[in-house]
Motif scaffolding. Structure first.
Motif, PDB file in Angstrom:
ATOM      1  N   ILE A 165       1.138  -1.393  -0.125  1.00 58.69           N
ATOM      2  CA  ILE A 165       0.275   0.007   0.163  1.00 58.69           C
ATOM      3  C   ILE A 165       1.212   1.054   0.216  1.00 58.69           C
ATOM      4  N   TYR A 166       0.937   1.324  -1.446  1.00 63.12           N
ATOM      5  CA  TYR A 166       1.575   2.604  -1.333  1.00 63.12           C
ATOM      6  C   TYR A 166       1.106   4.282  -2.149  1.00 63.12           C
ATOM      7  N   PHE A 167       1.578   5.473  -1.711  1.00 63.60           N
ATOM      8  CA  PHE A 167       1.051   6.489  -1.539  1.00 63.60           C
ATOM      9  C   PHE A 167       1.812   7.209  -2.622  1.00 63.60           C
ATOM     10  N   SER A 168       2.841   7.215  -3.354  1.00 66.24           N
ATOM     11  CA  SER A 168       3.647   7.797  -3.736  1.00 66.24           C
ATOM     12  C   SER A 168       4.128   7.225  -4.871  1.00 66.24           C
ATOM     13  N   ASP A 169       5.087   8.295  -5.570  1.00 64.90           N
ATOM     14  CA  ASP A 169       5.225   8.149  -7.105  1.00 64.90           C
ATOM     15  C   ASP A 169       5.711   6.249  -6.881  1.00 64.90           C
ATOM     16  N   HIS A 170       4.914   5.521  -8.254  1.00 69.27           N
ATOM     17  CA  HIS A 170       5.324   4.120  -8.101  1.00 69.27           C
ATOM     18  C   HIS A 170       5.073   4.063 -10.031  1.00 69.27           C
ATOM     19  N   TRP A 171       5.950   3.144 -10.178  1.00 66.39           N
ATOM     20  CA  TRP A 171       6.393   2.131 -11.327  1.00 66.39           C
ATOM     21  C   TRP A 171       4.822   1.872 -11.947  1.00 66.39           C
ATOM     22  N   TYR A 172       3.983   1.496 -11.209  1.00 66.01           N
ATOM     23  CA  TYR A 172       3.070   1.128 -11.551  1.00 66.01           C
ATOM     24  C   TYR A 172       1.902   2.083 -12.285  1.00 66.01           C
ATOM     25  N   TRP A 173       2.288   3.324 -12.109  1.00 64.65           N
ATOM     26  CA  TRP A 173       1.694   4.695 -12.607  1.00 64.65           C
ATOM     27  C   TRP A 173       2.354   5.098 -13.637  1.00 64.65           C
ATOM     28  N   GLU A 174       4.013   5.057 -13.481  1.00 57.78           N
ATOM     29  CA  GLU A 174       4.277   5.128 -14.495  1.00 57.78           C
ATOM     30  C   GLU A 174       5.380   4.211 -14.802  1.00 57.78           C
ATOM     31  N   ARG A 182       9.735   7.851  -3.034  1.00 61.55           N
ATOM     32  CA  ARG A 182      10.058   8.876  -1.153  1.00 61.55           C
ATOM     33  C   ARG A 182       8.953   7.867   0.011  1.00 61.55           C
ATOM     34  N   ARG A 183      10.096   7.066   1.135  1.00 63.60           N
ATOM     35  CA  ARG A 183       9.738   6.053   1.819  1.00 63.60           C
ATOM     36  C   ARG A 183       8.238   7.095   2.679  1.00 63.60           C
ATOM     37  N   GLU A 184       7.876   6.466   2.940  1.00 58.42           N
ATOM     38  CA  GLU A 184       6.489   6.711   3.154  1.00 58.42           C
ATOM     39  C   GLU A 184       6.541   5.854   4.748  1.00 58.42           C
ATOM     40  N   LEU A 185       5.920   6.910   6.204  1.00 61.05           N
ATOM     41  CA  LEU A 185       5.765   6.804   7.499  1.00 61.05           C
ATOM     42  C   LEU A 185       4.071   6.662   7.744  1.00 61.05           C
ATOM     43  N   TRP A 186       3.010   7.032   6.955  1.00 60.96           N
ATOM     44  CA  TRP A 186       1.828   7.311   7.856  1.00 60.96           C
ATOM     45  C   TRP A 186       1.396   5.699   7.920  1.00 60.96           C
ATOM     46  N   GLY A 187       1.417   4.895   7.901  1.00 57.95           N
ATOM     47  CA  GLY A 187       1.039   2.884   8.434  1.00 57.95           C
ATOM     48  C   GLY A 187       1.729   3.852  10.213  1.00 57.95           C
ATOM     49  N   GLY A 188       3.710   4.079   9.874  1.00 60.67           N
ATOM     50  CA  GLY A 188       3.617   4.029  11.136  1.00 60.67           C
ATOM     51  C   GLY A 188       3.100   4.961  12.344  1.00 60.67           C
ATOM     52  N   LEU A 189       2.544   5.980  11.945  1.00 60.98           N
ATOM     53  CA  LEU A 189       1.464   7.356  13.015  1.00 60.98           C
ATOM     54  C   LEU A 189       0.173   5.948  12.771  1.00 60.98           C
TER      55      LEU A 189
END
Length: 473
Positions: A165-174, A182-189
């Motif tokens: 589950i990743y909400f930043s730029d991803h090769w799936y979209w491009e 970018r490293r995400e931290l929303w899951g920890g928060l």
């Protein structure tokens, strides 16, 4: 005694204006300390309207706790999340738009959820010991790392391994593009916030903290979602803005800043409505304010924290940055000192929150550019404003010892803070007077001027004790 506000409209309107002003200004300063100035302005308006019966120390503690807590969300990356909804290669991709907007809703919910929770703790009837709060925060940090491990890993861009589950730029979209995820931290928060809600709301049975955390989640989600819808709509329909009544203004509008302003307007409005619905759970008396720290201990923690936030904001130490960028780790000292100290709540609301903002303004005007001579910049942007702020807060602390009127304290702090951050941002914007040549900062400057003037008018002419306007003839 409390006077029941018969209508929520005053609170919703002026808290929205405080949110629009604060979150719009936050955009220039960014991250945790930028979010704190926005949280301060919103909390001041809410406590002014709903916590006027409190002592000045209790009122300052409520504002300070919420101000620290809103900084936690600043550790989340979100620029690429917004990019999924508006970047040129993804215009027309409805799946990317929906995924990006879902990400903004989730991140906004977590961000303002912390604010609502700690505002409720500050305003509610329940008492938390320092040991209890220290244990709560320690467990939340453990869960922060656990949640990051479970939801925000793996993160190995070199081998194109990203979280499920990743909400930043991803090769799936491009696919096939050179990306910098970018490293995400929303899951920890999210894990940390969930634990704090469970403890405060269901173990401690703090009704106001529980309810306001959920209102914060709703307010932040709707705010970030709505704000980004404004910006994404412009990106998707840019040709429509080049004709018609907006065509003359379109080139001067900073749509990113409009997103931020809208985010603040919406979350402030929703949060005020939530607090109005829960106003009967607000502490309705000037209870004795316990002080569990000596003056020397408080001042020692002030020095440690100022050194830490200065290093965090202006000097890069990779090891310390790794620790501090988790945000909650930087909140332990302030939260415990606010809850146990005599001076810390006042210091946090004014000089501690103001210091990084003044520093970043100085850096922008005198170091990143040559708009101000370095010596002159230090004098008028940093030394004089911070010295005045320290003098002002010392005066407030002394007055609280003899008077202790929470309403007067909040009124003074609201006016001072609004003027301080407006002027700092006005300097950052290079004085965008509407009668001067327009730039991309002029429309935002006009909005900020209207918001700031409205908050000052509220402080001067609205009496929350009687729930009515008092205009002197």
């Amino acid at each position: 005694m409390r006077v029941d506000q018969k209508s929520p409209w005053v609170a919703m309107l002026f808290t929205a204006l405080a949110g629009g002003l604060g979150w719009g200004i936050r955009g220039q300063y960014g991250h945790e300390t930028g979010a704190m100035l926005a949280g301060l302005l919103v909390a001041l308006v809410l406590v002014y309207l709903f916590g006027y019966q409190l002592s000045s120390l209790s009122a300052a503690r409520a504002v300070a706790l919420a101000t620290v807590a809103i900084g936690f969300g600043g550790s989340m990356t979100y620029g690429q999340t917004l990019g999924l909804t508006q970047d040129a290669p993804l215009i027309g991709n409805m799946s990317a738009l929906r995924w990006g907007l879902l990400g903004t809703f989730i991140k906004g919910s977590i961000w303002i959820g912390f604010f609502g929770l700690f505002l409720g703790i500050g305003l509610g009837e329940k008492k938390y010991s320092l040991i209890e709060m220290a244990l709560m925060l320690t467990v939340s940090i453990f869960l922060l790392y656990l949640g990051t491990l479970l939801l925000n890993e793996p993160f190995d861009p070199a081998n194109k391994k990203l979280p499920l589950i990743y909400f930043s730029d991803h090769w799936y979209w491009e696919p096939g593009k050179t990306l910098r995820p970018r490293r995400e931290l929303w899951g920890g928060l999210l894990f940390a916030l969930a634990w704090l809600i469970v403890y405060a709301g269901f173990i401690k049975k703090d009704t106001l903290a529980r309810n306001m955390s959920f209102w914060g989640i709703l307010a932040g989600g709707l705010g970030f979602f709505t704000g980004q819808c404004v910006q994404a709509y412009h990106a998707w329909h840019i040709d429509d803005f080049k004709s018609g009544w907006l065509s003359n203004l379109e080139s001067y509008i900073n749509w990113w800043n409009m997103m931020e302003i809208t985010f603040g307007l919406v979350f402030g409005c929703v949060l005020a409505f939530g607090l109005w619905l829960n106003r009967n759970h607000i502490r309705s008396h000037k209870s004795g304010d316990s002080i569990d720290m000596t003056f020397n201990a408080e001042m020692g923690l002030v020095v440690i924290h100022i050194v830490a936030i200065s290093a965090w904001n202006f000097i890069s130490f990779s090891t310390f940055d790794w620790f501090a960028d988790r945000a909650i780790t930087m909140g332990i000292i302030p939260i415990l000192a606010i809850m146990g100290g005599r001076c810390w709540p006042y210091l946090l609301c004014l000089p501690i929150t103001a210091l990084p903002i003044a520093g970043k303004t100085l850096r922008n005007l005198s170091y990143n550019s040559e708009d101000l001579n370095v010596i002159f910049g230090w004098l008028i942007i940093f030394i004089i404003p911070i010295a005045l702020t320290i003098w002002f807060v010392i005066k407030q602390i002394k007055n609280s010892e003899s008077n202790g009127d929470g309403l007067q304290y909040i009124r003074e702090t609201m006016v001072y803070s609004t003027v301080f951050y407006f002027i700092m941002n006005w300097a950052f914007f290079r004085l965008p007077w509407p009668w001067a040549e327009w730039t991309g900062r002029t429309p935002s400057g006009i909005i900020f001027s209207m918001c700031a003037a409205s908050i000052i008018i509220l402080a001067i002419y609205f009496n929350p004790r009687q729930d009515k306007w008092q205009i002197q003839q």
